[in-house]
Design a protein around this motif. Structure first.
Motif: not given
Lengths: 278, 225
Positions: A168-178
């Motif tokens: 899976v191509q995982l993108v990690e963001q600071p929050g779920y809103a993003e």
């Protein structure tokens, strides 16, 4: 003359700082528990719609509702509750430094955490799940091969995907809103974390009708009430949770906070029976 | 202690720092290139170019880097669907480099301009007097002296850039060190302080040689006047 005046001002400022620090400490230390007139400090999330959400000074969500019910059973009125923000990384510290009395913040009971803090509950069993656009045909993590998935930096959910679904191509963001914003733009195919958190996101006014929770959980997260090590409140809290489940307030709180998200909790595991206190 | 050492078996700390080094390396090259052009704009005799340079510097220098990088992900990537590579994470990595470069170019520009201010006015007048037009005069006479005067401030910009590369986590390069630190704290909250000190020390090790080197070089290469 001038130097003495500056020195006097500095001393005064320092004294004021020290005094205000003491004031803060005092209100913290005088925490006795059930006595009237006292306050109880409860750690919640401020940024998770549907669970713990700060709406400009008033708080809403399932965690908040359970917290209020339990505090009520322990003898505190709503006015005596002081909600404190408890971000994931700070939860253990807030408890071990006695900055909060209990934490209701999607706090999964795990063995490593039990080494530093105590838990009452669980009051809910969540599971890691996926949030997808309403017209998506993704039905579970197996369909994610080659797709773009978003989660929060450093979260348990992100780590689980990295360990178990390396394709899976995982993108990690600071929050779920993003994550949700990016999914609205079409660059992200799914967002992952615990199902009830996803339901809260989908139920937000801005997102209503756009996303659905897949409903195929692939982990078991027992949300507990975090307590300082050696706390004597565990039994009372468990009794309060049991009472909340029995009198229907628990069910009502879930329904109210996930309204509009097309979400049903995992009925095999919910409502949970609180585990005996250690 | 054993507890602490076991962290390094589970989490690849050097790899996370390597991501920061790569981000800083590419962003430094681009920022230097853009910043030099901007500095030329600001000292050029053409008012519209001066205005553009001043506007750029003021906009980017006064916008928080977090906001620029979050815009890179939310605005450029998510809404405008701009991809800089076919691979998702490579694309996000490059978008982060763009954000870091644009931001630090403003500071590079100001560092070079401070270097230009160390060059006596007579140098420019002499260059024009022997018939050089603006660009050759800048390239042959002014900038070489200006760079030698700007080594220390440029070093400071580079140091800031290396530390700021952690903000790329806001632009979704979560493999860099502050992202890994977050992961480690999530799973090993019993070791919060040692984890923090590890990353603090890592940056000290990265940054101190640059400070020493640029101080030495700025003394060695300064134009004696």
């Amino acid at each position: 003359m001038r130097t003495t005046r500056y020195a006097a001002a500095a001393v005064a400022a320092l004294a004021a700082l020290t005094l205000s620090a003491c004031g803060g400490g005092d209100s913290g230390e005088s925490e006795g528990g059930d006595a009237g007139g006292e306050t109880v400090r409860i750690g919640i999330k401020f940024d998770q719609p549907g669970l713990g959400y700060d709406e400009g000074g008033s708080y809403s969500g399932f965690d908040v509702d359970v917290a209020k019910y339990v505090a009520g059973e322990l003898g505190f009125t709503e006015e005596q509750i002081e909600f404190v923000e408890a971000p994931s990384a700070n939860r253990e510290n807030l408890l071990s430094n006695n900055q909060v009395d209990m934490i209701f913040a999607t706090y999964s009971i795990t063995d490593t955490r039990k080494e530093t803090v105590d838990f009452a509950g669980p009051y809910f069993v969540a599971g890691q799940d996926l949030l997808v656009p309403t017209d998506s045909d993704i039905t579970g993590p197996e369909d994610l091969e080659g797709k773009n998935l978003c989660s929060v930096t450093g979260s348990t959910s992100a780590q689980k995907i990295k360990d178990q679904y390396p394709g899976v191509q995982l993108v990690e963001q600071p929050g779920y809103a993003e994550c949700v914003t990016a999914m609205g733009g079409g660059q992200i195919d799914a967002v992952t974390t615990d199902d009830i958190i996803l339901a809260g996101l989908a139920a937000q006014d801005a997102n209503a009708g756009k996303f659905k929770v897949v409903g195929n959980t692939f982990s078991e997260e027992n949300y507990g009430v975090g307590l300082p090590k050696g706390s004597d409140k565990c039994e009372d809290i468990n009794a309060a949770i049991t009472k909340m489940i029995d009198d229907g307030a628990w069910e009502e709180a879930i329904t109210k906070n996930t309204e509009g998200a097309d979400y049903t909790y995992n009925a095999e595991l919910n409502p949970p029976t609180p585990a005996p206190c250690a | 202690m054993e507890n602490y050492l076991s962290l390094f078996e589970t989490y690849n700390v050097p790899a996370a720092f390597w991501v920061n080094i790569q981000l800083s390396f590419w962003a430094a090259i681009w920022a230097l290139a853009i910043g030099t052009v901007l500095a030329l704009f600001r000292i050029s005799p053409i008012p519209s170019l001066q205005l553009f340079g001043a506007a750029y510097v003021n906009v980017f220098r006064n916008t928080p880097l977090t906001i620029i990088l979050a815009f890179g992900f939310l605005g450029l990537f998510s809404v405008m669907q701009i991809s800089l590579a076919s691979d998702l994470n490579a694309s996000l990595f490059r978008i982060a480099i763009v954000g870091l470069s644009l931001y630090h170019a403003a500071f590079v520009c100001e560092a070079i301009r401070s270097g230009v201010n160390t060059v006596p006015l007579g140098q420019a007048e002499a260059a024009r007097a022997i018939g050089l037009s603006f660009l050759p005069a800048a390239r042959l006479i002014i900038l070489p002296q200006a760079f030698r005067g700007a080594i220390a401030p440029l070093g400071n910009v580079l140091i800031a850039l290396i530390k700021n590369s952690t903000v790329a986590a806001a632009g979704s390069v979560a493999t860099e060190s502050s992202g890994l630190m977050k992961t480690m704290i999530e799973f090993r909250s019993d070791l919060v302080i040692p984890i923090f000190l590890t990353f603090a020390l890592g940056f000290v090790i990265l940054v101190i040689p640059i400070g020493l080197l640029t101080t030495w070089a700025s003394r060695k290469l300064a134009v004696a006047r």
